[in-house]
Design an enzyme around this catalytic site. Structure first.
Site, short mmCIF file in Angstrom:
data_model
loop_
_atom_site.label_atom_id
_atom_site.label_comp_id
_atom_site.label_asym_id
_atom_site.label_seq_id
_atom_site.Cartn_x
_atom_site.Cartn_y
_atom_site.Cartn_z
N ASP A 64 8.69 -27.47 9.81
CA ASP A 64 8.42 -26.11 10.24
C ASP A 64 6.94 -25.85 9.99
OD1 ASP A 64 8.19 -23.41 10.72
OD2 ASP A 64 9.79 -22.80 9.35
N SER A 143 -5.28 -25.93 25.70
CA SER A 143 -4.93 -25.15 26.88
C SER A 143 -6.19 -24.87 27.69
CB SER A 143 -4.28 -23.82 26.48
OG SER A 143 -4.18 -22.94 27.59
N TYR A 157 -1.63 -15.36 23.12
CA TYR A 157 -1.53 -16.82 23.22
C TYR A 157 -2.89 -17.43 23.52
CZ TYR A 157 -0.15 -21.40 25.06
OH TYR A 157 -0.02 -22.74 25.31
N LYS A 161 -4.94 -20.10 21.19
CA LYS A 161 -5.31 -21.43 21.66
C LYS A 161 -6.83 -21.63 21.60
CE LYS A 161 -2.67 -24.12 22.90
NZ LYS A 161 -1.82 -25.08 22.13
#
Length: 302
Positions: A64, A143, A157, A161
């Site tokens: 995790d 990304s 997001y 990134k």
């Protein structure tokens, strides 16, 4: 010789595809995911079945990325079982969609926790071993949004990134003298074949959203549809896994710093070429060109 590899977030999407492709290429691969005895138990079973069917060394490990204790335990388990670790692939990520204003600071922090701090926890667990053995590869799945086209309603997001990319760039220079390589693999927007959009989160607080709907009605659906329309017919998420396999298989000291896989061509590669060229020029200007890439050969395993 096959390498021992751990991939975070390898229950589905890029991670699962890359884990299987790397295993087929002859490596020992640990597909890391959380809750392996609970909600991801079926994915563990699938990985075992794949390994048996294809006669490859694909394993799973509980990890995790939100827990340093879990990251430490996972890396220690890999080292105890396999006896080595050569490659760390930072793939775990979480996407949320919606008007940026609608997200609470805590919700933004949660996205940052998974996409950025998660990599730091895994690095703190794995890098002492890689530094001690003086070879290895840290591969970051980034990304194109960090430098390319950035449609709205994906800001948390995209911001995370971008932070991860900045962390990767700094780590590259700091690990070079330990003979550890860095590659950033940069996928574009694949609207099918991954669970990013399907499992993405949304703002818990809905009070702001109606105001945005008066001016931006249906925007998220429009973004998804238009991104899908940009992608050529042969766009396949397996291209990302293939690129990761090629990077891992490239000889030490020859691996590319950044690899783009962007069928829609949102412009990120063009911007990255400039940014990475300036990084190279600047480190050279200040006499630190040795930090650009490890120059010593990899030390063979005993």
């Amino acid at each position: 010789m096959g390498k021992t590899i751990v991939i975070t977030g390898a229950g589905s999407g890029f991670g699962a595809l890359a884990a299987r492709a790397l295993a087929r290429a002859g490596h020992t691969v640990y597909a890391a995911m959380r809750d392996t005895e609970g909600r991801n138990a079926d994915r563990v079973t699938d990985a075992r079945a794949y390994a048996a069917e294809h006669q490859v060394d694909l394993r799973t490990v509980e990890l995790d990325v939100l827990s340093q204790e879990s990251a430490d335990a996972a890396i220690n388990s890999i080292l105890a079982e396999a006896g080595s670790l050569d490659v760390v692939v930072h793939n775990a990520g979480h996407m949320v969609t919606g008007p940026t204003e609608a997200f609470t600071p805590a919700e933004l922090a949660a996205v940052y926790d998974t996409n950025v701090l998660g990599t730091q926890r895994v690095n703190r667990a794995a890098l002492p071993h890689l530094r001690a053995q003086e070879h290895g590869l840290v591969l970051w799945v980034g990304s194109t949004s960090t430098r390319g086209g950035t449609p709205p309603y994906l800001a948390p997001y995209f911001a995370a990134k971008a932070a991860m990319d900045a962390l990767a760039v700094s780590y590259a220079a700091e690990l070079a003298r330990f003979n550890i390589e860095t590659t950033i693999v940069v996928p574009g927007a694949f609207t099918s074949g991954t669970n990013h959009f399907a499992t993405g989160g949304h703002p818990a607080e809905q009070t702001v959203i109606p105001d945005y709907e008066t001016r931006y009605a249906g925007l998220m659906d429009q973004v998804s549809q238009r991104l899908a329309a940009l992608a050529p017919a042969d766009a396949d998420v397996a291209q990302v896994a293939k690129a990761i396999v090629e990077v891992v298989g490239t000889p030490h000291g020859k691996r590319p710093f950044r690899v783009h896989i962007d069928p829609a061509d949102d412009g990120a590669e063009e911007v990255s070429l400039i940014a990475d060229r300036i990084r190279t020029q600047f480190l050279t200007r200040i006499g630190l060109e040795d930090l650009l890439t490890p120059t010593r050969p990899a030390i063979p395993r005993p």
